[in-house]
Scaffold this motif. Sequence first.
Motif, PDB file in Angstrom:
ATOM      1  N   LEU A   5      37.218  57.237  33.740  1.00 28.86           N
ATOM      2  CA  LEU A   5      38.300  56.811  34.613  1.00 28.86           C
ATOM      3  C   LEU A   5      38.380  57.755  35.803  1.00 28.86           C
ATOM      4  O   LEU A   5      38.351  58.976  35.633  1.00 28.86           O
ATOM      5  N   VAL A   6      38.481  57.202  37.007  1.00 31.60           N
ATOM      6  CA  VAL A   6      38.689  58.008  38.202  1.00 31.60           C
ATOM      7  C   VAL A   6      40.141  57.846  38.626  1.00 31.60           C
ATOM      8  O   VAL A   6      40.569  56.736  38.959  1.00 31.60           O
ATOM      9  N   GLY A   7      40.894  58.940  38.605  1.00 28.17           N
ATOM     10  CA  GLY A   7      42.292  58.910  38.998  1.00 28.17           C
ATOM     11  C   GLY A   7      43.213  58.894  37.790  1.00 28.17           C
ATOM     12  O   GLY A   7      42.962  58.190  36.808  1.00 28.17           O
ATOM     13  N   PHE A   8      44.278  59.694  37.882  1.00 34.54           N
ATOM     14  CA  PHE A   8      45.262  59.723  36.787  1.00 34.54           C
ATOM     15  C   PHE A   8      46.673  59.747  37.371  1.00 34.54           C
ATOM     16  O   PHE A   8      47.553  60.441  36.897  1.00 34.54           O
ATOM     17  N   GLY A   9      46.853  58.960  38.450  1.00 36.47           N
ATOM     18  CA  GLY A   9      48.187  58.730  38.970  1.00 36.47           C
ATOM     19  C   GLY A   9      48.874  57.675  38.120  1.00 36.47           C
ATOM     20  O   GLY A   9      48.526  57.472  36.954  1.00 36.47           O
ATOM     21  N   PHE A  10      49.840  56.957  38.699  1.00 39.44           N
ATOM     22  CA  PHE A  10      50.596  55.967  37.927  1.00 39.44           C
ATOM     23  C   PHE A  10      49.675  54.919  37.317  1.00 39.44           C
ATOM     24  O   PHE A  10      49.752  54.620  36.118  1.00 39.44           O
ATOM     25  N   GLY A  11      48.777  54.349  38.144  1.00 38.92           N
ATOM     26  CA  GLY A  11      47.901  53.299  37.639  1.00 38.92           C
ATOM     27  C   GLY A  11      46.947  53.796  36.564  1.00 38.92           C
ATOM     28  O   GLY A  11      46.778  53.163  35.517  1.00 38.92           O
ATOM     29  N   GLY A  12      46.301  54.922  36.820  1.00 32.49           N
ATOM     30  CA  GLY A  12      45.362  55.458  35.844  1.00 32.49           C
ATOM     31  C   GLY A  12      46.031  55.840  34.543  1.00 32.49           C
ATOM     32  O   GLY A  12      45.516  55.570  33.453  1.00 32.49           O
ATOM     33  N   LYS A  13      47.190  56.470  34.663  1.00 34.86           N
ATOM     34  CA  LYS A  13      47.904  56.962  33.485  1.00 34.86           C
ATOM     35  C   LYS A  13      48.451  55.838  32.624  1.00 34.86           C
ATOM     36  O   LYS A  13      48.378  55.895  31.391  1.00 34.86           O
ATOM     37  N   TYR A  14      49.012  54.787  33.267  1.00 35.56           N
ATOM     38  CA  TYR A  14      49.707  53.752  32.503  1.00 35.56           C
ATOM     39  C   TYR A  14      48.937  52.445  32.339  1.00 35.56           C
ATOM     40  O   TYR A  14      49.114  51.747  31.340  1.00 35.56           O
ATOM     41  N   PHE A  15      48.070  52.100  33.283  1.00 32.74           N
ATOM     42  CA  PHE A  15      47.419  50.794  33.243  1.00 32.74           C
ATOM     43  C   PHE A  15      45.970  50.840  32.759  1.00 32.74           C
ATOM     44  O   PHE A  15      45.410  49.806  32.412  1.00 32.74           O
ATOM     45  N   HIS A  16      45.366  52.005  32.778  1.00 30.08           N
ATOM     46  CA  HIS A  16      43.953  52.088  32.411  1.00 30.08           C
ATOM     47  C   HIS A  16      43.701  52.974  31.196  1.00 30.08           C
ATOM     48  O   HIS A  16      43.073  52.531  30.231  1.00 30.08           O
ATOM     49  N   ALA A  17      44.159  54.221  31.250  1.00 32.19           N
ATOM     50  CA  ALA A  17      43.862  55.156  30.159  1.00 32.19           C
ATOM     51  C   ALA A  17      44.281  54.628  28.787  1.00 32.19           C
ATOM     52  O   ALA A  17      43.479  54.687  27.841  1.00 32.19           O
ATOM     53  N   PRO A  18      45.505  54.090  28.614  1.00 29.69           N
ATOM     54  CA  PRO A  18      45.875  53.613  27.274  1.00 29.69           C
ATOM     55  C   PRO A  18      45.000  52.473  26.788  1.00 29.69           C
ATOM     56  O   PRO A  18      44.686  52.390  25.591  1.00 29.69           O
ATOM     57  N   LEU A  19      44.586  51.582  27.694  1.00 30.97           N
ATOM     58  CA  LEU A  19      43.755  50.447  27.294  1.00 30.97           C
ATOM     59  C   LEU A  19      42.323  50.879  27.005  1.00 30.97           C
ATOM     60  O   LEU A  19      41.681  50.352  26.096  1.00 30.97           O
ATOM     61  N   LEU A  20      41.825  51.851  27.784  1.00 30.03           N
ATOM     62  CA  LEU A  20      40.498  52.394  27.493  1.00 30.03           C
ATOM     63  C   LEU A  20      40.487  53.110  26.145  1.00 30.03           C
ATOM     64  O   LEU A  20      39.563  52.947  25.343  1.00 30.03           O
ATOM     65  N   ALA A  21      41.525  53.907  25.891  1.00 30.27           N
ATOM     66  CA  ALA A  21      41.580  54.691  24.652  1.00 30.27           C
ATOM     67  C   ALA A  21      41.694  53.810  23.417  1.00 30.27           C
ATOM     68  O   ALA A  21      41.229  54.184  22.335  1.00 30.27           O
ATOM     69  N   ALA A  22      42.305  52.620  23.584  1.00 29.41           N
ATOM     70  CA  ALA A  22      42.528  51.743  22.429  1.00 29.41           C
ATOM     71  C   ALA A  22      41.491  50.638  22.296  1.00 29.41           C
ATOM     72  O   ALA A  22      41.511  49.888  21.323  1.00 29.41           O
ATOM     73  N   ALA A  23      40.565  50.518  23.259  1.00 28.82           N
ATOM     74  CA  ALA A  23      39.639  49.382  23.279  1.00 28.82           C
ATOM     75  C   ALA A  23      38.553  49.507  22.212  1.00 28.82           C
ATOM     76  O   ALA A  23      37.846  50.517  22.160  1.00 28.82           O
ATOM     77  N   PRO A  24      38.383  48.493  21.367  1.00 22.86           N
ATOM     78  CA  PRO A  24      37.287  48.485  20.400  1.00 22.86           C
ATOM     79  C   PRO A  24      35.941  48.509  21.117  1.00 22.86           C
ATOM     80  O   PRO A  24      35.750  47.833  22.129  1.00 22.86           O
ATOM     81  N   GLY A  25      35.016  49.291  20.598  1.00 19.38           N
ATOM     82  CA  GLY A  25      33.687  49.356  21.180  1.00 19.38           C
ATOM     83  C   GLY A  25      33.597  50.183  22.439  1.00 19.38           C
ATOM     84  O   GLY A  25      32.572  50.164  23.118  1.00 19.38           O
TER      85      GLY A  25
END
Length: 343
Positions: A5-25
Amino acid sequence: MKIGLVGFGFGGKYFHAPLLAAAPGVQFAGVVTKSPERQAEVAELYPGVPTFGSLSELKAAGAQAVAISTPAPTHVPLMLEAIELGLAVACDKPFALDAAAARSVVEAAEKAGVKLTAYQNRRWDADLLTVKKLLEAGELGEVFRFESRFERFDTESAPPAAGGGILRDFGSHLVDQALYLFGPAATVYAELDAVEEGQDSRFFIAVRHHSGVLSHLIGNWVEGAPGPRYRVSGSKGSFVLNKPMEGQEALLIEGLNPATAAERWGVEREENYGRLYRGDEGTAVPTERGSWDTYYPAFAAAVRGDGEVPVDPRDAIASMRVLDAARRSATIGQVVSLSDDDQ
């Protein structure tokens, strides 16, 4: 599939990181950020997930793909850098600042043979999936008008500059959803509060699709009485959904993800259901389950060569052409016609 993931502002923190961390495979391969504060946040929220100072460092650590969630003006250079490194890319909205820039990135990815997709997670909103199901079942008959709104009442802040202005920020989702449901645009008419770059806080866009449907798309940062999220009108009836926004975003901001939310994920309460009207009587329509959690598994599968990317990157070009036309229309006060080329 190792995805960074590039960026850990609002979008990275809330919209991407949690979904990446929980994604199967998917293995959450790390975050590219030079901010010490955000590096500390990553360490606290995702122990063991490394941080990097550059895309090349992320690539060297074994990442095969990357999600980009940074300020809008940085999207194109970051995508081009990732493509040059051979990293598959999922880029947040707005994909680019205009259609020409979007096209240049898509063509670079095609030439390099690198998978590229736009992060249009709101194609998997619970409410949009409900509209799509009604359309496919023919419940509304021949649809002639689609009304869609992103409205809020925020007098304390302005639209964040990182989103490229409200037209590109809210508009990227609203336009993509309309084109996804009803096909390419033929003409565009728009009104903006201000047409200077980044200063718009309210917009209205009328899109006439080649299919004949007319989409009315409204974005408003300061609206004391938000209108229905959707009103879809057809020859057999109309569907109206009054709840402003579905709940997946709220769950993520609450600190949950699809795994920790479990049965709550994507589920709307009965009092939030939309209604199908045929005259005065309205019948409640159960809301489909939202499924943002399907995006990254699908992206990972596409990078492995198993299926297509979740969103065709050329759809991002089509959306940007509409947004470019909207700004032009608001400036000249006229309807703008789009050619069939590159739709």
